[in-house]
Design an enzyme around this catalytic site. Structure first.
Site, PDB file in Angstrom:
ATOM      1  N   TRP A 198     -12.412   5.345   1.796  1.00 22.21           N
ATOM      2  CA  TRP A 198     -11.512   5.417   2.938  1.00 22.21           C
ATOM      3  C   TRP A 198     -12.109   6.412   3.922  1.00 22.21           C
ATOM      4  O   TRP A 198     -12.068   7.590   3.667  1.00 22.21           O
ATOM      5  CB  TRP A 198     -10.100   5.860   2.497  1.00 22.21           C
ATOM      6  CG  TRP A 198      -9.113   5.712   3.612  1.00 22.21           C
ATOM      7  CD1 TRP A 198      -8.637   6.691   4.430  1.00 22.21           C
ATOM      8  CD2 TRP A 198      -8.499   4.495   4.038  1.00 22.21           C
ATOM      9  NE1 TRP A 198      -7.768   6.169   5.335  1.00 22.21           N
ATOM     10  CE2 TRP A 198      -7.660   4.818   5.125  1.00 22.21           C
ATOM     11  CE3 TRP A 198      -8.595   3.157   3.630  1.00 22.21           C
ATOM     12  CZ2 TRP A 198      -6.903   3.863   5.795  1.00 22.21           C
ATOM     13  CZ3 TRP A 198      -7.842   2.219   4.299  1.00 22.21           C
ATOM     14  CH2 TRP A 198      -7.004   2.573   5.360  1.00 22.21           C
ATOM     15  N   ASN A 243       0.841  -1.194   0.000  1.00 27.70           N
ATOM     16  CA  ASN A 243       0.000   0.000   0.000  1.00 27.70           C
ATOM     17  C   ASN A 243       0.876   1.244   0.000  1.00 27.70           C
ATOM     18  O   ASN A 243       1.699   1.427   0.903  1.00 27.70           O
ATOM     19  CB  ASN A 243      -0.906   0.031   1.234  1.00 27.70           C
ATOM     20  CG  ASN A 243      -1.721   1.313   1.314  1.00 27.70           C
ATOM     21  OD1 ASN A 243      -2.681   1.491   0.561  1.00 27.70           O
ATOM     22  ND2 ASN A 243      -1.328   2.225   2.185  1.00 27.70           N
ATOM     23  N   GLU A 244       0.717   2.079  -1.025  1.00 25.63           N
ATOM     24  CA  GLU A 244       1.407   3.372  -1.121  1.00 25.63           C
ATOM     25  C   GLU A 244       2.898   3.244  -0.818  1.00 25.63           C
ATOM     26  O   GLU A 244       3.492   4.117  -0.183  1.00 25.63           O
ATOM     27  CB  GLU A 244       0.756   4.393  -0.180  1.00 25.63           C
ATOM     28  CG  GLU A 244      -0.673   4.715  -0.544  1.00 25.63           C
ATOM     29  CD  GLU A 244      -1.244   5.899   0.221  1.00 25.63           C
ATOM     30  OE1 GLU A 244      -0.608   6.354   1.186  1.00 25.63           O
ATOM     31  OE2 GLU A 244      -2.329   6.383  -0.147  1.00 25.63           O
ATOM     32  N   ASN A 296      -4.930   5.022  -4.902  1.00 32.01           N
ATOM     33  CA  ASN A 296      -5.462   5.836  -3.810  1.00 32.01           C
ATOM     34  C   ASN A 296      -5.381   7.293  -4.251  1.00 32.01           C
ATOM     35  O   ASN A 296      -4.281   7.827  -4.405  1.00 32.01           O
ATOM     36  CB  ASN A 296      -4.630   5.657  -2.540  1.00 32.01           C
ATOM     37  CG  ASN A 296      -4.600   4.223  -2.040  1.00 32.01           C
ATOM     38  OD1 ASN A 296      -5.357   3.378  -2.502  1.00 32.01           O
ATOM     39  ND2 ASN A 296      -3.727   3.948  -1.085  1.00 32.01           N
ATOM     40  N   TYR A 325      -6.641  16.498  -0.166  1.00 32.76           N
ATOM     41  CA  TYR A 325      -5.274  16.929   0.118  1.00 32.76           C
ATOM     42  C   TYR A 325      -4.780  17.936  -0.917  1.00 32.76           C
ATOM     43  O   TYR A 325      -4.199  18.957  -0.586  1.00 32.76           O
ATOM     44  CB  TYR A 325      -4.331  15.724   0.167  1.00 32.76           C
ATOM     45  CG  TYR A 325      -4.528  14.856   1.377  1.00 32.76           C
ATOM     46  CD1 TYR A 325      -4.553  15.403   2.653  1.00 32.76           C
ATOM     47  CD2 TYR A 325      -4.716  13.488   1.253  1.00 32.76           C
ATOM     48  CE1 TYR A 325      -4.748  14.608   3.765  1.00 32.76           C
ATOM     49  CE2 TYR A 325      -4.901  12.682   2.365  1.00 32.76           C
ATOM     50  CZ  TYR A 325      -4.917  13.238   3.616  1.00 32.76           C
ATOM     51  OH  TYR A 325      -5.113  12.442   4.716  1.00 32.76           O
TER      52      TYR A 325
END
Length: 724
Positions: free
Chosen positions: A495, A359-360, A415, A421
Site C-alpha cells: 500500500w 475493506n476494513e 491490512n 501506525y
C-alpha cells in the site's frame, strides 16, 4: 450494425445544486468542459477536508445525427456517486454508485442534463474512507446505437456476452461456454475458428489449449456473437486455473505462483480521477517495471481499460466494491448492486482471481448480525453470479482473528501497519505465524502494508513517524524479508504503488495526500523503496540503484551507502576507487568515510548508477520533517522524570487508569486523530485499536503523531504533577 460514438466533447458544467429546469436554462453560462472531468481535481488534493461535495450538472445537446440506430443508448462509464439523467427535463434514469458503467435508452434528440452528486449519503458507498471521493463524469460517455434486434445493454451494465472457460490441465483441453442476452431468435457464436448458431448459449472445446499464464504468457482468445440484424459483441478471455492452498499459497495452472504486487488508486496529481487511456497505460508500465505479478484495484470498480491492460500483461487482479470502513444500515442494497455490476461487467476478464467483499469494514463498525448478514449475502451473490472464482476481504489490523466474519469469504487477507501506525515491524511476523499455527486450514494473505515517505525528508538514523525515505526503505526491507520467508501467503499487496489524494490528511509535510506510495502522486519520482521491490521482483531488466540521491548533505564522518540491485554482485566506487564488493539478494550496504564531496558509483553486471554526497559541519534541517521534535529523545535522556508521578514514558493504558490524567491525554490523542483525516477520526474508538494503543508509551504515540517538542514537554510537565 452497432456504432459507438464518443460524446466527451461539447458539455457545459454548472457547479450548483439547482433544479434541472434551471440547469437547462442557464447551461450556456456554464463552464465548457471535455470529459473525463471532475470538479475536485484541485480542491480534492490540497488538504483541509473541504473539497466541494454536492450536486453539480453536465448539460449537452444531443443532435439528431448522433442517434444513428433504431435504438440508442447513453453509456456513462463512471459518475461519482449518484447520477440522474434527464432528457428535455424528463427523468430517464437514476444510478447510485460511482464506479460502474450504466446505460439508459435515449428516445429522441434533445437537451441532455446529467446531475452528479458526491455529497453525504446514508445509503451509497463509500462515505468514510482514506481517499478523496471525486465528483464528476470522470470516465468516457458514449452513445451506443444498435438495430431493433440487439444484445442486452441495460441490465447491470452488461456487455451482453459471458464467457466461461473450464480447463483440464492434464488433457490440455478447455471447455468454453458462451452465453448471450438479446431480443433476437438466434445468434451466431464463434470461438477459435468454430461458429455455432444457437438461441443464446453455446459450448466449444479447445484442444491443445494455450493457457493464460500470468506474466509469462498472457494469451487471450476471443469469443464473438453476431445477430442476424448485424449487431455484434465480443469478449476476450483466457484459459487458466486459479487455486488457493493454506500451505502452498496461490497456484496458477497447477504450479506455485506466489502473488507479489501492489495496490492502485485511480487518481493522479492535478487530474483527480479523470484519467485518460494514456494515464492508465502509463500506470501499467510502472507495474510492469517494478516486476509485480498482481495488483489490488482498490477500493472500487476501476475502468474497463485497466482490466484490459491487466489481461494483456498477465497481472492477476483482486477486484472489489467500495464497501469500506463504516457499515451503513441503509447501504445493504447498494453493496449488492455494486457487486452485481462489478461481476457482470468484469466477469470475462481472465486476470481477475477474486472478488473482494469489503475493506476494513470493522474499523468503525461492530461485528454484529447486521454486518455479518450483509457479508453473507454478498458472498452468496458472488458464488451465484460466478461459481468459478473465490471471494476475499481485507480485514483491518485490529480485527480479532477469531471473529466470525473471517469465516464468510473463501480466503482472507489482513491490512497490517505494525511499524508505522502502531507497534514494531516484527509484530507483523508474529501475527502471521500465530495465525498460521492456529488456523492451518485457512488461506491468508497480506492485503495492505506501508509507511509514508516524503522524498524531501532524510535521516541517517530513521525512525517510525519521521516520513523519511530511509525509514520507508527499512520498513519495506523488513516486510520483504517477512514475505519471502512465508510463501504460504497467497497474495501480498504494497500500500500503495502511487501516492494518492486523501483531502482530510495533513501530515508529513504534505496537505491532502497519503504518501505511502512507492511513486509520487504525479508519477514523476520513484522513491528509493520502489527499487527494493524492483530488485526482488523484476527478473528481466538488469539494474542497480543507489539509495539516498536526494540525501546529499550528511553531517557524519562515516555514512551508509545502500544499493538495491537485481544482480547477485555489486561493486561500490568512491571517487573512482573501488571500496567494496558484495554478493547478496536485492539489498547491499556499504560503510563509507565521508570527508568532503564525493562521487559514489555502483556497478553490477554492466549496470551502473552514480550520485554525489558531501559532508556538512551542521545538519541540513531541510531534511527534517518535525524539526521541533528532533531533539526530544536527547532532552529526556538528560532530564529524569519523578518515578512517583506520571510521565510521557508511561503507557497510554497506565495513564488512562487515572481519573485526572485520562482526560488530558485523550484530548491530545483526539487532536492527533483529526490530522489523519476522516478515517482516523472514525476508528479512534475501536476497542481493539484502543487495546493496542494502550500498550504504547505516550512518547512513542506523540512522536508518531508528529507532536512538537514543546507540546511533549508541556504534557510531561502536566503528567509529572499527577502522582500515580
Amino acid at each position: 450494425m452497432r456504432k459507438i460514438l464518443s460524446i466527451n466533447e461539447g458539455w457545459r458544467f454548472l457547479k450548483a445544486a439547482i433544479p434541472v429546469e434551471t440547469a437547462m436554462a442557464y447551461a450556456r453560462q456554464g463552464e465548457e468542459v471535455t470529459l473525463p472531468h471532475t470538479w475536485n481535481a484541485l480542491d480534492g488534493q490540497d488538504g483541509g477536508n473541504d473539497y466541494h461535495r454536492g450536486k453539480c450538472w453536465y448539460v449537452r445537446e444531443i443532435r439528431p445525427e448522433e442517434l444513428s440506430g433504431a435504438v440508442n443508448f447513453l453509456e456513462i462509464n463512471g459518475a461519482n456517486h449518484t447520477a440522474e439523467v434527464y432528457l428535455d427535463g424528463q427523468l430517464l434514469a437514476r444510478h447510485e454508485g460511482g464506479y460502474a458503467t450504466f446505460r439508459v435508452a435515449l428516445p429522441h434528440p434533445g437537451t441532455l442534463a446529467v446531475s452528479v452528486d458526491n455529497g453525504d449519503s446514508h445509503r451509497v458507498y463509500p462515505q468514510k474512507a482514506d481517499f478523496t471521493f471525486y465528483g464528476g463524469l470522470y470516465r468516457d460517455v458514449n452513445i451506443v446505437s444498435v438495430p431493433k434486434e440487439h444484445f442486452e445493454l441495460v441490465k447491470d451494465g452488461t456487455p451482453g456476452i459471458k464467457v466461461t472457460p473450464v480447463v483440464d490441465l492434464e488433457a490440455k483441453r478447455a471447455t468454453v461456454t458462451v452465453e448471450t442476452w438479446h431480443n433476437a431468435e438466434s445468434v451466431d457464436i464463434s470461438v477459435n475458428g468454430e461458429t455455432k448458431t444457437v438461441q443464446n448459449k453455446a459450448e466449444f472445446v479447445i484442444e491443445d489449449v494455450r493457457l493464460w499464464d500470468g506474466v509469462n504468457d498472457p494469451y487471450l482468445y476471443t469469443a464473438t456473437a453476431t445477430l442476424p440484424s448485424g449487431d455484434e459483441v465480443s469478449a476476450r478471455f483466457g484459459c487458466r486455473v486459479f487455486d488457493f492452498d493454506p500451505e502452498k499459497g496461490f497456484l496458477l495452472n497447477g504450479r506455485l505462483y506466489p502473488l507479489r504486487g501492489v495496490s492502485r488508486h485511480q487518481d493522479k496529481k492535478g487530474k483527480g480521477n479523470a484519467l485518460s487511456h494514456e494515464d492508465h497505460a502509463a500506470d501499467m508500465a510502472v507495474i510492469r517495471e517494478i516486476g509485480a505479478n498482481t495488483v489490488r484495484l482498490a477500493h472500487y470498480q476501476h475502468a474497463q481499460a485497466f482490466y484490459d491492460l491487466c489481461d494483456e500483461n498477465g497481472i492477476v487482479v483482486w477486484a472489489e466494491i467500495p464497501y469500506i470502513t463504516m457499515h451503513m444500515a441503509d447501504g445493504r442494497e447498494n453493496t449488492l448492486t455494486a457487486m452485481r455490476e462489478l461481476i457482470t461487467q468484469c466477469y470475462n476478464h481472465p486476470s481477475i482471481a477474486v472478488w473482494g467483499l469489503s475493506n476494513e469494514i470493522t474499523a468503525a463498525s461492530a461485528v454484529n448480525e447486521e454486518l455479518l448478514e450483509n457479508h453473507r449475502q454478498l458472498n452468496d451473490l458472488c458464488h451465484r453470479l460466478d461459481p468459478t472464482r473465490k471471494t476475499t476481504m481485507a480485514n483491518v489490523f485490529m480485527l480479532e482473528t477469531d471473529s466470525p466474519i473471517l469465516n464468510i469469504p473463501d480466503v482472507n487477507s489482513y491490512n497490517l501497519y505494525f511499524g508505522w501506525y502502531l507497534g514494531d515491524m516484527d509484530e507483523t511476523d508474529r501475527f502471521f505465524d500465530e495465525f498460521h499455527e492456529k488456523y492451518p486450514d485457512k488461506v491468508m494473505g497480506f492485503s495492505e502494508y506501508g509507511a509514508d515517505a516524503n522524498p524531501a525528508f532524510h535521516s541517517s538514523r530513521p525512525e517510525k513517524g519521521d516520513y523519511t525515505e530511509e525509514y520507508q526503505c527499512l520498513y519495506h526491507e523488513h516486510m520483504l524479508r517477512m514475505i519471502e520467508a512465508r510463501p504460504w501467503l497467497w497474495a501480498t499487496h504494497v500500500w500503495n504503488l502511487f501516492d494518492f489524494a486523501a483531502d482530510g490528511r495533513d501530515e508529513g509535510g504534505k496537505h491532502g495526500e497519503n504518501q505511502k506510495g512507492l511513486v509520487t502522486f504525479d508519477r514523476s519520482l520513484r522513491k528509493d523503496a520502489f527499487y527494493l521491490y524492483k530488485a526482488a521482483w523484476n527478473k528481466t531488466e538488469p539494474f542497480v540503484h543507489l539509495c539516498g540521491k536526494r540525501y546529499e548533505n550528511r553531517n557524519e564522518h562515516e555514512t551508509e551507502i545502500k544499493v538495491y540491485a537485481n544482480q547477485p554482485e555489486v561493486r561500490l566506487y568512491v571517487d573512482d576507487t573501488l571500496v567494496g564488493t558484495q554478493t547478496g539478494h536485492a539489498v547491499f550496504s556499504f560503510q563509507v568515510p565521508l570527508l568532503g564531496e564525493h562521487m559514489i558509483r555502483a556497478e553490477a553486471s554492466g549496470c551502473t548508477d552514480a550520485m554525489v554526497i558531501r559532508y556538512t559541519a551542521e545538519p541540513d534541517e531541510s531534511y527534517i520533517f518535525n524539526k521541533a521534535a528532533a531533539g526530544v529523545a536527547n532532552w529526556f535522556d538528560a532530564e529524569e522524570p519523578d518515578p512517583a508521578c506520571f510521565s510521557v514514558h508511561d503507557t497510554l493504558g497506565e495513564i488512562r487508569q487515572h481519573p485526572q490524567a485520562r482526560p488530558i491525554v485523550e484530548a491530545m490523542m483526539a487532536k492527533g486523530a483529526s490530522e489523519r483525516g476522516d478515517v482516523a477520526e472514525a476508528v479512534k474508538d475501536n476497542p481493539a485499536l484502543q487495546r493496542m494503543m494502550d500498550r504504547m508509551t505516550m512518547l512513542s504515540l506523540l512522536k508518531q503523531g508528529g507532536a512538537d517538542e514543546e507540546s511533549i514537554k508541556q504534557l510531561n510537565r502536566v503528567l509529572q504533577g499527577i502522582r500515580k
